[in-house]
Write a protein that holds these residues in place. Structure first.
Motif, PDB file in Angstrom:
ATOM      1  N   ALA A 127      -1.417 -10.049   8.771  1.00  0.00           N
ATOM      2  CA  ALA A 127      -1.820  -8.641   8.802  1.00  0.00           C
ATOM      3  C   ALA A 127      -1.258  -7.978   7.552  1.00  0.00           C
ATOM      4  O   ALA A 127      -0.230  -8.399   7.023  1.00  0.00           O
ATOM      5  CB  ALA A 127      -1.292  -7.955  10.054  1.00  0.00           C
ATOM      6  N   ILE A 128      -1.919  -6.927   7.091  1.00  0.00           N
ATOM      7  CA  ILE A 128      -1.507  -6.232   5.869  1.00  0.00           C
ATOM      8  C   ILE A 128      -1.478  -4.732   6.125  1.00  0.00           C
ATOM      9  O   ILE A 128      -2.268  -4.213   6.917  1.00  0.00           O
ATOM     10  CB  ILE A 128      -2.462  -6.585   4.701  1.00  0.00           C
ATOM     11  N   GLY A 129      -0.542  -4.070   5.446  1.00  0.00           N
ATOM     12  CA  GLY A 129      -0.459  -2.615   5.500  1.00  0.00           C
ATOM     13  C   GLY A 129      -0.429  -2.068   4.091  1.00  0.00           C
ATOM     14  O   GLY A 129       0.122  -2.699   3.182  1.00  0.00           O
ATOM     15  N   TYR A 130      -1.026  -0.904   3.889  1.00  0.00           N
ATOM     16  CA  TYR A 130      -1.066  -0.291   2.561  1.00  0.00           C
ATOM     17  C   TYR A 130      -1.396   1.189   2.692  1.00  0.00           C
ATOM     18  O   TYR A 130      -1.857   1.652   3.727  1.00  0.00           O
ATOM     19  CB  TYR A 130      -2.106  -0.984   1.665  1.00  0.00           C
ATOM     20  N   GLU A 172      -8.578  -8.553  16.213  1.00  0.00           N
ATOM     21  CA  GLU A 172      -8.909  -8.017  14.888  1.00  0.00           C
ATOM     22  C   GLU A 172      -8.813  -6.497  14.895  1.00  0.00           C
ATOM     23  O   GLU A 172      -9.227  -5.845  15.862  1.00  0.00           O
ATOM     24  CB  GLU A 172     -10.325  -8.450  14.524  1.00  0.00           C
ATOM     25  N   PHE A 173      -8.267  -5.918  13.814  1.00  0.00           N
ATOM     26  CA  PHE A 173      -8.056  -4.478  13.804  1.00  0.00           C
ATOM     27  C   PHE A 173      -8.061  -3.880  12.415  1.00  0.00           C
ATOM     28  O   PHE A 173      -7.785  -4.550  11.428  1.00  0.00           O
ATOM     29  CB  PHE A 173      -6.723  -4.119  14.484  1.00  0.00           C
ATOM     30  N   THR A 174      -8.385  -2.602  12.361  1.00  0.00           N
ATOM     31  CA  THR A 174      -8.118  -1.694  11.252  1.00  0.00           C
ATOM     32  C   THR A 174      -7.595  -0.437  11.915  1.00  0.00           C
ATOM     33  O   THR A 174      -8.292   0.162  12.737  1.00  0.00           O
ATOM     34  CB  THR A 174      -9.378  -1.377  10.422  1.00  0.00           C
ATOM     35  N   ILE A 175      -6.361  -0.066  11.605  1.00  0.00           N
ATOM     36  CA  ILE A 175      -5.707   1.069  12.251  1.00  0.00           C
ATOM     37  C   ILE A 175      -5.292   2.067  11.182  1.00  0.00           C
ATOM     38  O   ILE A 175      -4.617   1.707  10.214  1.00  0.00           O
ATOM     39  CB  ILE A 175      -4.471   0.611  13.050  1.00  0.00           C
ATOM     40  N   ASN A 176      -5.687   3.320  11.360  1.00  0.00           N
ATOM     41  CA  ASN A 176      -5.272   4.394  10.463  1.00  0.00           C
ATOM     42  C   ASN A 176      -4.016   5.033  11.017  1.00  0.00           C
ATOM     43  O   ASN A 176      -3.970   5.384  12.197  1.00  0.00           O
ATOM     44  CB  ASN A 176      -6.375   5.435  10.319  1.00  0.00           C
ATOM     45  N   GLY A 177      -3.001   5.168  10.172  1.00  0.00           N
ATOM     46  CA  GLY A 177      -1.741   5.787  10.578  1.00  0.00           C
ATOM     47  C   GLY A 177      -0.751   4.774  11.104  1.00  0.00           C
ATOM     48  O   GLY A 177      -1.122   3.751  11.676  1.00  0.00           O
ATOM     49  N   TRP A 223      -1.761   5.834   5.743  1.00  0.00           N
ATOM     50  CA  TRP A 223      -1.409   4.424   5.883  1.00  0.00           C
ATOM     51  C   TRP A 223      -2.480   3.720   6.697  1.00  0.00           C
ATOM     52  O   TRP A 223      -3.000   4.266   7.660  1.00  0.00           O
ATOM     53  CB  TRP A 223      -0.064   4.273   6.590  1.00  0.00           C
ATOM     54  N   VAL A 224      -2.783   2.485   6.310  1.00  0.00           N
ATOM     55  CA  VAL A 224      -3.775   1.665   7.001  1.00  0.00           C
ATOM     56  C   VAL A 224      -3.166   0.291   7.232  1.00  0.00           C
ATOM     57  O   VAL A 224      -2.500  -0.253   6.356  1.00  0.00           O
ATOM     58  CB  VAL A 224      -5.065   1.522   6.158  1.00  0.00           C
ATOM     59  N   THR A 225      -3.393  -0.262   8.420  1.00  0.00           N
ATOM     60  CA  THR A 225      -3.034  -1.659   8.677  1.00  0.00           C
ATOM     61  C   THR A 225      -4.309  -2.397   9.082  1.00  0.00           C
ATOM     62  O   THR A 225      -5.177  -1.832   9.734  1.00  0.00           O
ATOM     63  CB  THR A 225      -1.964  -1.811   9.773  1.00  0.00           C
TER      64      THR A 225
END
Length: 140
Positions: free
Chosen positions: A35-38, A95-100, A44-46
């Motif tokens: 998983a990646i965060g940036y 699977e995910f895309t999470i804002n914050g 912030w998004v993961t």
């Protein structure tokens, strides 16, 4: 269990047009989930999961790196180890895309510790996950 090692290397390309990307190479004998965060603009998004077979590489971010810092969390599916850190961000099992990155648990996500990658001013970077320490110190 022995600690898992992490090797990080900046990559530069010569004699070819520069390729800009963030890559992760799984140098272990196990399948690894990543998983990646940036930071994207002001938020912030993961994102996850990339599933990398043993001894393979995957591009996590294509194009020029717009952030200096990226955050990675990885799980060794076969040896049940992990690569993590103290930068807490939100994840989930599927699977995910999470804002914050705030209130992960209250929002129904897991709070997971990522490790920081400082890419400096490089436009490309490669992270290498390596095998568990093999040193005769009988780990748990």
């Amino acid at each position: 269990m022995s600690a898992l090692l992490l090797a990080v290397a900046a990559t530069t390309f010569t004699a070819q047009p520069a390729r800009a990307e963030l890559r992760l190479c799984n140098k272990t004998e196990s399948q690894v989930g990543v998983a990646i965060g940036y930071r994207e603009d002001t938020e912030w998004v993961t994102e996850g999961w990339w599933n990398l077979p043993a001894n393979s590489c995957e591009t996590l971010v294509t194009g020029a790196l717009v952030s200096r810092y990226y955050y990675i969390y990885a799980v060794d599916y076969d040896q049940f180890g992990e690569w993590g850190g103290r930068a807490f961000m939100c994840t989930r099992e599927k699977e995910f895309t999470i804002n914050g990155i705030e209130d992960c648990v209250a929002r129904g996500f897991e709070r997971t510790g990522f490790f920081e990658i400082d890419t400096g001013e490089q436009s490309s970077w490669t992270v290498q996950l390596t095998e568990p320490v093999q040193g005769g110190t009988g780990g748990r």
